[in-house]
Design a protein around this motif. Structure first.
Motif, PDB file in Angstrom:
ATOM      1  N   SER A 162       0.831  -1.206   0.000  1.00  0.00           N
ATOM      2  CA  SER A 162       0.000   0.000   0.000  1.00  0.00           C
ATOM      3  C   SER A 162       0.865   1.254   0.000  1.00  0.00           C
ATOM      4  CB  SER A 162      -0.936   0.006   1.211  1.00  0.00           C
ATOM      5  OG  SER A 162      -1.810  -1.096   1.188  1.00  0.00           O
ATOM      6  N   ALA A 163       1.912   1.248   0.828  1.00  0.00           N
ATOM      7  CA  ALA A 163       2.803   2.403   0.894  1.00  0.00           C
ATOM      8  C   ALA A 163       3.582   2.582  -0.404  1.00  0.00           C
ATOM      9  CB  ALA A 163       3.761   2.256   2.065  1.00  0.00           C
ATOM     10  N   ILE A 164       4.016   1.485  -1.005  1.00  0.00           N
ATOM     11  CA  ILE A 164       4.807   1.574  -2.231  1.00  0.00           C
ATOM     12  C   ILE A 164       3.961   2.053  -3.400  1.00  0.00           C
ATOM     13  CG2 ILE A 164       5.994   0.182  -3.973  1.00  0.00           C
ATOM     14  CD1 ILE A 164       7.165  -1.458  -1.685  1.00  0.00           C
ATOM     15  N   LEU A 165       2.795   1.447  -3.597  1.00  0.00           N
ATOM     16  CA  LEU A 165       1.955   1.805  -4.743  1.00  0.00           C
ATOM     17  C   LEU A 165       1.503   3.266  -4.663  1.00  0.00           C
ATOM     18  CD1 LEU A 165      -0.177  -1.453  -5.125  1.00  0.00           C
ATOM     19  CD2 LEU A 165       1.727  -0.680  -6.543  1.00  0.00           C
ATOM     20  N   THR A 166       1.045   3.679  -3.488  1.00  0.00           N
ATOM     21  CA  THR A 166       0.630   5.070  -3.343  1.00  0.00           C
ATOM     22  C   THR A 166       1.832   6.008  -3.419  1.00  0.00           C
ATOM     23  OG1 THR A 166       0.714   4.813  -0.930  1.00  0.00           O
ATOM     24  CG2 THR A 166      -1.424   4.519  -2.005  1.00  0.00           C
ATOM     25  N   GLY A 167       2.968   5.579  -2.873  1.00  0.00           N
ATOM     26  CA  GLY A 167       4.164   6.417  -2.907  1.00  0.00           C
ATOM     27  C   GLY A 167       4.684   6.651  -4.313  1.00  0.00           C
ATOM     28  N   VAL A 168       4.587   5.634  -5.168  1.00  0.00           N
ATOM     29  CA  VAL A 168       5.031   5.789  -6.555  1.00  0.00           C
ATOM     30  C   VAL A 168       4.211   6.868  -7.264  1.00  0.00           C
ATOM     31  CG1 VAL A 168       5.098   4.649  -8.803  1.00  0.00           C
ATOM     32  CG2 VAL A 168       5.972   3.472  -6.786  1.00  0.00           C
ATOM     33  N   PHE A 169       2.897   6.862  -7.075  1.00  0.00           N
ATOM     34  CA  PHE A 169       2.056   7.879  -7.696  1.00  0.00           C
ATOM     35  C   PHE A 169       2.280   9.253  -7.062  1.00  0.00           C
ATOM     36  CE2 PHE A 169      -0.579   4.085  -8.749  1.00  0.00           C
ATOM     37  CZ  PHE A 169      -0.535   4.228 -10.129  1.00  0.00           C
ATOM     38  N   MET A 170       2.511   9.285  -5.761  1.00  0.00           N
ATOM     39  CA  MET A 170       2.703  10.560  -5.071  1.00  0.00           C
ATOM     40  C   MET A 170       3.986  11.251  -5.506  1.00  0.00           C
ATOM     41  SD  MET A 170       1.376   9.383  -1.293  1.00  0.00           S
ATOM     42  CE  MET A 170       2.161  10.733  -0.436  1.00  0.00           C
ATOM     43  N   MET A 171       4.971  10.486  -5.980  1.00  0.00           N
ATOM     44  CA  MET A 171       6.208  11.106  -6.439  1.00  0.00           C
ATOM     45  C   MET A 171       5.986  11.963  -7.676  1.00  0.00           C
ATOM     46  SD  MET A 171       9.487   8.602  -5.786  1.00  0.00           S
ATOM     47  CE  MET A 171       8.894   7.252  -6.787  1.00  0.00           C
ATOM     48  N   SER A 172       4.884  11.730  -8.393  1.00  0.00           N
ATOM     49  CA  SER A 172       4.607  12.549  -9.577  1.00  0.00           C
ATOM     50  C   SER A 172       4.168  13.964  -9.211  1.00  0.00           C
ATOM     51  CB  SER A 172       3.530  11.878 -10.437  1.00  0.00           C
ATOM     52  OG  SER A 172       2.283  11.843  -9.751  1.00  0.00           O
ATOM     53  N   ARG A 173       3.874  14.211  -7.942  1.00  0.00           N
ATOM     54  CA  ARG A 173       3.463  15.545  -7.509  1.00  0.00           C
ATOM     55  C   ARG A 173       4.649  16.440  -7.130  1.00  0.00           C
ATOM     56  NH1 ARG A 173      -1.851  16.508  -6.183  1.00  0.00           N
ATOM     57  NH2 ARG A 173      -1.183  18.072  -4.647  1.00  0.00           N
ATOM     58  N   THR A 190      -9.221  11.713  -5.575  1.00  0.00           N
ATOM     59  CA  THR A 190      -8.344  10.544  -5.655  1.00  0.00           C
ATOM     60  C   THR A 190      -7.020  10.804  -4.944  1.00  0.00           C
ATOM     61  OG1 THR A 190      -9.339   9.925  -7.773  1.00  0.00           O
ATOM     62  CG2 THR A 190      -7.225   8.921  -7.225  1.00  0.00           C
ATOM     63  N   TRP A 191      -6.464  12.011  -5.120  1.00  0.00           N
ATOM     64  CA  TRP A 191      -5.226  12.349  -4.428  1.00  0.00           C
ATOM     65  C   TRP A 191      -5.425  12.312  -2.916  1.00  0.00           C
ATOM     66  CZ3 TRP A 191      -0.873  11.598  -6.418  1.00  0.00           C
ATOM     67  CH2 TRP A 191      -0.533  11.959  -7.718  1.00  0.00           C
ATOM     68  N   GLY A 192      -6.554  12.828  -2.457  1.00  0.00           N
ATOM     69  CA  GLY A 192      -6.818  12.836  -1.023  1.00  0.00           C
ATOM     70  C   GLY A 192      -6.881  11.431  -0.452  1.00  0.00           C
ATOM     71  N   LEU A 193      -7.592  10.540  -1.138  1.00  0.00           N
ATOM     72  CA  LEU A 193      -7.678   9.153  -0.685  1.00  0.00           C
ATOM     73  C   LEU A 193      -6.303   8.475  -0.714  1.00  0.00           C
ATOM     74  CD1 LEU A 193     -10.986   8.026  -2.453  1.00  0.00           C
ATOM     75  CD2 LEU A 193     -10.664   8.564  -0.028  1.00  0.00           C
ATOM     76  N   MET A 194      -5.504   8.826  -1.720  1.00  0.00           N
ATOM     77  CA  MET A 194      -4.180   8.223  -1.837  1.00  0.00           C
ATOM     78  C   MET A 194      -3.280   8.667  -0.682  1.00  0.00           C
ATOM     79  SD  MET A 194      -1.876   8.033  -5.281  1.00  0.00           S
ATOM     80  CE  MET A 194      -3.341   7.479  -6.171  1.00  0.00           C
ATOM     81  N   TYR A 195      -3.365   9.931  -0.319  1.00  0.00           N
ATOM     82  CA  TYR A 195      -2.571  10.421   0.798  1.00  0.00           C
ATOM     83  C   TYR A 195      -3.013   9.774   2.114  1.00  0.00           C
ATOM     84  CZ  TYR A 195       0.250  14.014  -1.472  1.00  0.00           C
ATOM     85  OH  TYR A 195       1.188  14.669  -2.223  1.00  0.00           O
ATOM     86  N   LEU A 197      -4.418   6.780   2.461  1.00  0.00           N
ATOM     87  CA  LEU A 197      -3.966   5.387   2.455  1.00  0.00           C
ATOM     88  C   LEU A 197      -2.467   5.298   2.700  1.00  0.00           C
ATOM     89  CD1 LEU A 197      -4.561   2.406   2.023  1.00  0.00           C
ATOM     90  CD2 LEU A 197      -4.322   2.752  -0.448  1.00  0.00           C
ATOM     91  N   HIS A 198      -1.708   6.221   2.105  1.00  0.00           N
ATOM     92  CA  HIS A 198      -0.256   6.224   2.326  1.00  0.00           C
ATOM     93  C   HIS A 198       0.070   6.502   3.795  1.00  0.00           C
ATOM     94  CE1 HIS A 198       3.851   6.380   0.745  1.00  0.00           C
ATOM     95  NE2 HIS A 198       4.082   7.376   1.599  1.00  0.00           N
ATOM     96  N   GLY A 199      -0.641   7.427   4.396  1.00  0.00           N
ATOM     97  CA  GLY A 199      -0.410   7.732   5.803  1.00  0.00           C
ATOM     98  C   GLY A 199      -0.781   6.579   6.717  1.00  0.00           C
ATOM     99  N   LEU A 200      -1.919   5.944   6.432  1.00  0.00           N
ATOM    100  CA  LEU A 200      -2.320   4.796   7.241  1.00  0.00           C
ATOM    101  C   LEU A 200      -1.319   3.651   7.111  1.00  0.00           C
ATOM    102  CD1 LEU A 200      -6.178   4.708   6.583  1.00  0.00           C
ATOM    103  CD2 LEU A 200      -5.010   5.437   8.674  1.00  0.00           C
TER     104      LEU A 200
END
Length: 258
Positions: A162-173, A190-195, A197-200
């Motif tokens: 979960s951390a890796i998949l969301t982190g890969v997309f978050m690096m595009s920001r 979608t960005w909000g939900l991704m953040y 999930l990454h935090g959790l």
């Protein structure tokens, strides 16, 4: 007459219930079936458990995960530094190490040894029944990995992926060496939900790492921790905790430890 694990109360023999889970496992080991003398005689003093490659993966993953946790939460408590760069590099190292581990475990190790099997579930049910004072056959000794290790492995897979998949997309920001910056890749929702999930996932990894370190330092678990450093465990600990039929000893004459 000696009454084992019981006391006489009003003329009735009432078995003592174990007071905690540690007593459940202790009594289980005492009543489990012992290995036969020929099997014991063939077990070396140092039982191979982890190969050098498996140990290197473990410590590389541990270093990258600690780096991720510190670079993520130190800025929250006021420690300011260029954390994004270190965080993204550690995330890339963790991702590559896990991809390597998947390939290594699938083709060179016993892939299914870390997953719960039918025997694990049957023994877990027996231990629960014995914990509540119900009748149940004595559970068997563990295979290479105890059930709690297998369950921990499954949970940390969910958190890490979960951390890796969301982190890969978050690096595009943000601007990194890996992807061009594109903050409009997803909608705000979608960005909000991704953040979230990454935090959790990050908080979950902190809890899991704390548990892992705590149990790794406990006296009864230190032989397992030692095996992740030197690659082997003592014969006495192996015979006390593990079933030679479920985890046959692998020596240099058979194959390398997995």
């Amino acid at each position: 007459m000696v009454l084992d694990l019981g006391f006489v109360h009003r003329g009735i023999v009432v078995p003592d219930r174990p007071r905690n889970l540690a007593e459940v496992f202790a009594k289980s080991r005492q009543s489990a079936r012992d290995a036969s003398p020929p099997v014991v005689a063939g077990i070396p003093k140092h039982v191979p458990r982890h190969s050098l490659v498996a140990r290197l993966f473990h410590w590389v993953m541990a270093a990258s995960m600690f780096t991720l946790l510190f670079t993520a939460f130190l800025p929250k408590v006021g420690v300011q530094f260029n954390w994004v760069t270190y965080h993204s590099i550690a995330g890339a190292v963790l991702t590559v190490s896990i991809l390597f581990h998947i390939v290594h475990a699938s083709f060179w190790l016993d892939f299914w040894s870390i997953w719960p099997d039918k025997t694990d579930l049957q023994d877990a049910k027996r231990r629960v029944r014995r914990f509540f004072g119900l009748s149940a056959p004595p559970p068997r000794r563990f295979a290479k990995y105890p059930l709690e290790n297998k369950l921990f492995h499954g949970v940390i897979i969910l958190c890490a992926l979960s951390a890796i998949l969301t982190g890969v997309f978050m690096m595009s920001r943000v601007r990194t060496v890996f992807f061009p910056r594109n903050p409009y890749l997803f909608s705000d929702m979608t960005w909000g939900l991704m953040y979230v999930l990454h935090g959790l996932a990050g908080v979950g990894l902190i809890a899991l790492v704390m548990m892992h370190v705590y149990f790794g330092l406990r006296p009864e678990k230190r032989p397992i921790t030692k095996s992740m450093i030197f690659g082997w465990m003592d014969r006495d600990f192996y015979l006390e905790e593990h079933d030679p039929e479920r985890w046959p000893v692998e020596t240099s004459s058979t194959s390398t430890p997995k």
